[in-house]
Design an enzyme around this catalytic site. Structure first.
Site, PDB file in Angstrom:
ATOM      1  N   SER A 133     -15.152 -22.165  24.719  1.00 14.72           N
ATOM      2  CA  SER A 133     -15.651 -23.368  25.400  1.00 14.72           C
ATOM      3  C   SER A 133     -16.890 -24.014  24.804  1.00 14.72           C
ATOM      4  O   SER A 133     -17.269 -25.106  25.234  1.00 14.72           O
ATOM      5  CB  SER A 133     -15.927 -23.053  26.877  1.00 14.72           C
ATOM      6  OG  SER A 133     -14.730 -23.024  27.609  1.00 14.72           O
TER       7      SER A 133
ATOM      8  N   LYS B  51     -25.216 -27.890  30.642  1.00 14.76           N
ATOM      9  CA  LYS B  51     -23.880 -27.846  31.221  1.00 14.76           C
ATOM     10  C   LYS B  51     -24.033 -27.592  32.722  1.00 14.76           C
ATOM     11  O   LYS B  51     -24.882 -26.773  33.124  1.00 14.76           O
ATOM     12  CB  LYS B  51     -23.079 -26.724  30.549  1.00 14.76           C
ATOM     13  CG  LYS B  51     -21.623 -26.632  30.986  1.00 14.76           C
ATOM     14  CD  LYS B  51     -20.895 -25.520  30.220  1.00 14.76           C
ATOM     15  CE  LYS B  51     -19.410 -25.466  30.565  1.00 14.76           C
ATOM     16  NZ  LYS B  51     -18.695 -24.418  29.798  1.00 14.76           N
TER      17      LYS B  51
ATOM     18  N   SER C  58     -14.380 -25.927  27.558  1.00 22.24           N
ATOM     19  CA  SER C  58     -14.830 -26.567  28.772  1.00 22.24           C
ATOM     20  C   SER C  58     -16.166 -27.297  28.655  1.00 22.24           C
ATOM     21  O   SER C  58     -16.465 -28.133  29.507  1.00 22.24           O
ATOM     22  CB  SER C  58     -14.956 -25.526  29.886  1.00 22.24           C
ATOM     23  OG  SER C  58     -15.975 -24.584  29.598  1.00 22.24           O
TER      24      SER C  58
END
Lengths: 95, 482
Positions: free
Chosen positions: B175, B76, B151
């Site tokens: 997330s 990420k 997210s």
């Protein structure tokens, strides 16, 4: 607690975020919606409940007060927009 | 052909049926082909990846082994990577290159993982749909008009589409688990403090935790084992030993007790998702576990509590972005104050600005007790509910998300509607507990996630429960049409 446009202007100043007048009503409306939503907590009975700052209720660990970092100034300043002789440059503060 | 798992690829690498170079090239080719469709990546690093793959192949040639040695993976774009851009999906950090690696990156590099690129995400991890990314939304491989969740939406889409076998993620309010649910994969958020936050760009420091998105619980166990553990550079990182998570996967579930919170099955849960979750609970009964109704009476306080605590911490953490030391700098500022204000207004997107403003408000003079202190008290009520429940059950199970993947654009106009998407995941972060989502069926052709929640530091128990389910069922093997 209702949120006025004057409040929002003040909050934006505290947060150091430029907020043009044209955007103020829309930003204030969404913030008021969020604040209205979180306001429902006021109805919860929390008499005598100790606030929880850490999810595991642990205390912050301390370390010895000694230097652990090597000097990397040149490397770190590669990400800055304006530097000169190791100093960060900003608009003039003192006339 | 089913997309391979880490465990499967490790066996092939071990048997010299494939090289890390070949696996990495395959991943890079798939990413390149997918990028115009899914937009799962912000940065792809072919040269560094192939060099790391060759290094992994050389280590194997010297006799080294390891389940992660030579496995391609995406990080990420919230994890700092030395020499490779780290943007946090924000214009504020477009072009930022970290001088150091996050601890998670460093540890996985040491285990021989090959980083192929940085996955797209919501800006500063603030979002539940991946639509707040400065680099554009990610598409859900199960339906391109739909959100992959957020997210960690790029990480989830990349694994679900078979571009990489695994990706890292972070979870502040859901997330990792919510995008895992919406894309039909496995996602694990460990206990607060289990994995170091060093080099992970801070959103809400009392909630943020790093974890993994994978195809199977077994793969999650392998990755977590390499990522977790004490780090002196994160003062909230837990100083306790890391168990061998893979070794505990095979334990039978006979006699284990599953708590089912009645508050998780309210009117807000979409009927098809409820049916899939109920069917998964029935499967656990067939595996020998027993179901017990439990209550989390303060669950309804969790979303409003979170939207005080998280923005308050974010407003403090994001004050470091000042246009001076790093990040976007507005070119036309005439004074220092204007430089701060214009750089922050120009560098942060609308949702990030909203959260900073909300946090600034709840922390401002005269409002602290009414909001922040009140939220910290409610946080304890929520955490106490879980503690009581775990007095009588081994794990808690329920849905991960209130509905399957929603359409892109569907919830962008009302921030509160978007926030309520995390109603079943947020309480877990507030209590600092580990949570895991595994695919458990479909509703309207879209994947549904089952959430398992455990007591602090019982990631191994969650992985055991998830693995036993995946041995008995095939939902985790289902893949979107290419």
């Amino acid at each position: 607690m209702s949120l006025t446009e004057k409040d929002v202007r003040h909050i934006a100043h505290l947060a150091r975020i430029a907020l043009p007048d044209a955007e103020l009503p829309a930003v204030a409306a969404k913030l008021a919606r969020i604040v209205g939503f979180v306001d429902q907590l006021q109805a919860a009975d929390t008499t005598g409940v100790a606030p929880m700052a850490h999810p595991l209720d642990e205390r912050q660990r301390l370390r010895a007060d000694v230097v652990t970092e090597a000097d990397q100034r040149a490397l770190l300043q590669q990400n800055a927009a304006a530097v000169d002789q190791g100093l960060y440059l900003v608009p003039r503060v003192i006339e | 052909m089913a997309s391979p798992t880490i465990a499967g690829l490790a066996r092939q690498l071990e048997a010299r049926e494939v090289s890390s170079h070949e696996l990495t090239q395959r991943a890079l080719d798939r990413i390149a082909a997918s990028q115009p469709v899914l937009n799962a990546f912000i940065t792809v690093t072919p040269e560094q990846a192939l060099a790391a793959a060759d290094a992994a192949d050389a280590r194997r040639a010297r006799g080294e082994t390891g389940p992660l040695l030579g496995i391609p993976l995406a990080h990420k774009d919230i994890f700092c990577t030395a020499g490779v851009p780290t943007t946090c999906a924000s214009k504020m950090l477009a072009g930022f290159v970290s001088p150091y690696d996050a601890t998670v990156v460093e540890r996985l590099n040491a285990a021989g993982v090959v980083t192929v690129g940085k996955a797209n995400m919501d800006e500063f991890a603030m979002g539940s749909s991946n639509e707040t990314s400065f680099f554009g939304p990610v598409k859900n491989p199960w339906g391109l008009a739909r959100s992959p969740g957020g997210s960690s939406g790029g990480s989830a889409a990349a694994v679900a589409a078979g571009l990489v076998p695994a990706a890292t993620g972070t979870d502040t309010g859901g997330s990792i688990r919510q995008p895992a649910a919406l894309t039909g994969i496995t996602g694990l958020k460990p206990t607060y403090g289990r994995v170091s936050r060093y080099g992970m760009i801070a959103f809400a420091s009392s909630l943020d935790q790093a974890g993994v998105l994978t195809r199977t619980a077994e793969d999650a166990a392998l990755l977590l084992g390499a990522m977790a553990g004490f780090d002196p550079r994160d003062s909230t990182c837990a100083d306790r030993p890391v168990p061998d998570y893979a070794a505990g996967l095979g334990a039978p579930l006979r006699g284990r007790r599953i708590g089912v919170p009645k508050e998780f099955f309210d009117d807000g849960l979409e009927p098809g998702s409820a049916a899939a979750v109920r069917a998964a609970l029935a499967e656990y009964e067939r595996l020998g576990a027993t179901l017990h109704e439990v209550s989390l009476p303060n669950l309804g306080l969790s979303v409003p509590t979170y939207y005080i605590v998280a923005p308050a911490e974010a407003s403090s953490n994001l004050s470091r972005f000042d246009g001076v030391r790093f990040g976007y700098r507005h070119p036309g500022a005439g004074s220092l104050e204007e430089l701060y204000k214009l750089s922050r207004a120009g560098g942060f997107g609308a949702e990030v600005q909203r959260r900073i403003l909300t946090g600034t408000y709840v922390l401002s003079a005269g409002y602290y007790d009414a909001y922040y202190l009140k939220a910290q008290q409610c946080r304890r009520l929520i955490a106490d509910d879980f503690r009581r429940a775990f007095g009588s059950v081994d794990v808690i199970a329920g849905p991960t998300a209130p509905a399957p993947a929603f359409r892109l654009g569907e919830k962008v106009d009302d921030p509160v509607q978007m926030y309520l998407n995390d109603i079943y995941t947020i309480a877990v972060n507030l209590a600092g507990l580990p949570g895991l989502s595994i695919p458990c069926g479909f509703s309207g052709g879209l994947p549904v996630g089952l959430q398992l929640i455990g007591p602090h530091f019982e990631e191994g128990r969650l992985l055991n429960f998830a693995h036993q389910y995946q041995q008995a069922t095939g939902w985790h093997l289902r893949e979107p049409a290419a």
